[in-house]
Design an enzyme around this catalytic site. Structure first.
Site, PDB file in Angstrom:
ATOM      1  N   HIS A 103      72.884   9.091  57.509  1.00  0.00           N
ATOM      2  CA  HIS A 103      73.649   7.977  58.064  1.00  0.00           C
ATOM      3  C   HIS A 103      75.144   8.243  57.889  1.00  0.00           C
ATOM      4  O   HIS A 103      75.545   9.169  57.189  1.00  0.00           O
ATOM      5  CB  HIS A 103      73.287   6.657  57.380  1.00  0.00           C
ATOM      6  CG  HIS A 103      72.007   6.066  57.848  1.00  0.00           C
ATOM      7  ND1 HIS A 103      70.786   6.459  57.333  1.00  0.00           N
ATOM      8  CD2 HIS A 103      71.734   5.128  58.797  1.00  0.00           C
ATOM      9  CE1 HIS A 103      69.820   5.773  57.937  1.00  0.00           C
ATOM     10  NE2 HIS A 103      70.369   4.965  58.824  1.00  0.00           N
ATOM     11  N   LYS A 142      77.722   3.777  54.919  1.00  0.00           N
ATOM     12  CA  LYS A 142      76.496   3.086  54.500  1.00  0.00           C
ATOM     13  C   LYS A 142      76.438   3.030  52.979  1.00  0.00           C
ATOM     14  O   LYS A 142      76.622   4.042  52.301  1.00  0.00           O
ATOM     15  CB  LYS A 142      75.262   3.780  55.066  1.00  0.00           C
ATOM     16  CG  LYS A 142      73.959   3.013  54.795  1.00  0.00           C
ATOM     17  CD  LYS A 142      72.811   3.559  55.622  1.00  0.00           C
ATOM     18  CE  LYS A 142      71.509   2.840  55.324  1.00  0.00           C
ATOM     19  NZ  LYS A 142      71.592   1.379  55.618  1.00  0.00           N
TER      20      LYS A 142
END
Length: 267
Positions: A155, A159
């Protein structure tokens, strides 16, 4: 028209949700909320999402817009979501929850609230990811204990939780199919002299870099062959569209804690 409120409306996901709501027939954005200290409070939600004015102003308090919506979409933080959950439960509002990072105890609070209001809670609202979960269940049941299983996810650098909620959900699906308890068999990263791999374990590896929206691969590795089930998201819109689809699906539903497998009739 299904009247939808978006929490965290000034954030990246919030803006995408606003766009998805406005693009979906039968849905309309009627409330948008962000944190009280946001400098954008009072701005037009449509302009925040680069859609032009839509006449919905960004609020700093869910209570101020309590009469303006039927269902709240919340992709924020566990602490924020739980406060909103209590509010929606008290006022009889449906919820779509895409927040990740809940503890087991916090998930139980969601289940309790589901006795009073309809909720769709999912680690990932992408149709493709939820189809992947179905495939993972099938693969795990067929391959059984004859493979090593690893889950690799990537990600963007912003995040805050790891592994991702989607990766953990994938691990739960695989573990359940094999009759294992994920909390007992999960291995999060490896370092040093780890020794030979225990085939009963399920490994997790996490990457955080750049602007990766979300990549997930589950590897089933046997002697002589391996199977990989991969999903790659290139836009947050796929999650937003799934959330709005779930919001429409909840219309008229009885109280309960549902997930996207229910929405997509994959059970």
């Amino acid at each position: 028209m299904r009247r939808i409120a978006v929490m965290g409306a000034a954030g990246r996901m919030g803006k995408t949700l606003i766009e998805a709501v406005q693009q979906t027939q039968g849905a309309g954005l009627t409330a948008a909320i962000d944190r009280p200290d946001s400098s954008l409070v009072g701005a037009d939600a449509g302009e925040l999402a680069a859609l032009g004015r839509i006449g919905v102003l960004l609020s700093d308090d869910l209570a101020k817009v309590a009469d303006d919506f039927d269902v709240l979409i919340d992709f924020t933080h566990p602490s924020v979501t739980l406060k909103n959950l209590a509010f929606c439960r008290k006022h009889g509002k449906a919820m779509i929850i895409g927040t990740t990072g809940f503890t087991s105890e916090e998930k139980q609070l969601l289940a309790e609230a589901g006795k009073d209001i309809p909720i769709v809670f999912a680690a990932n609202f992408s149709v493709g990811v939820n189809l992947s979960l179905k495939l993972l269940d099938m693969a795990a049941r067929v391959l059984g204990d004859d493979v090593d299983i690893e889950i690799i996810e990537a990600h963007h650098r912003h995040k805050v939780d790891a592994p991702s909620g989607t990766a953990l959900r994938m691990g739960e699906v695989v573990a359940n199919a094999l009759g294992r308890d994920l909390q007992e068999v999960a291995v999060y990263g490896r370092e040093g002299q780890t020794g030979a791999r225990d085939r009963q374990t399920i490994g997790f590896a996490t990457v955080r870099a750049g602007d990766v929206v979300g990549d997930h691969t589950v590897l089933f590795a046997a002697e002589g062959e391996r199977l990989e089930i991969t999903h790659k998201a290139s836009s947050r819109m796929t999650f937003a569209k799934g959330a709005v689809r779930a919001a429409l699906w909840l219309d008229g539903r009885e109280a309960g804690l549902y997930d996207m497998q229910d929405v997509l009739e994959l059970r």
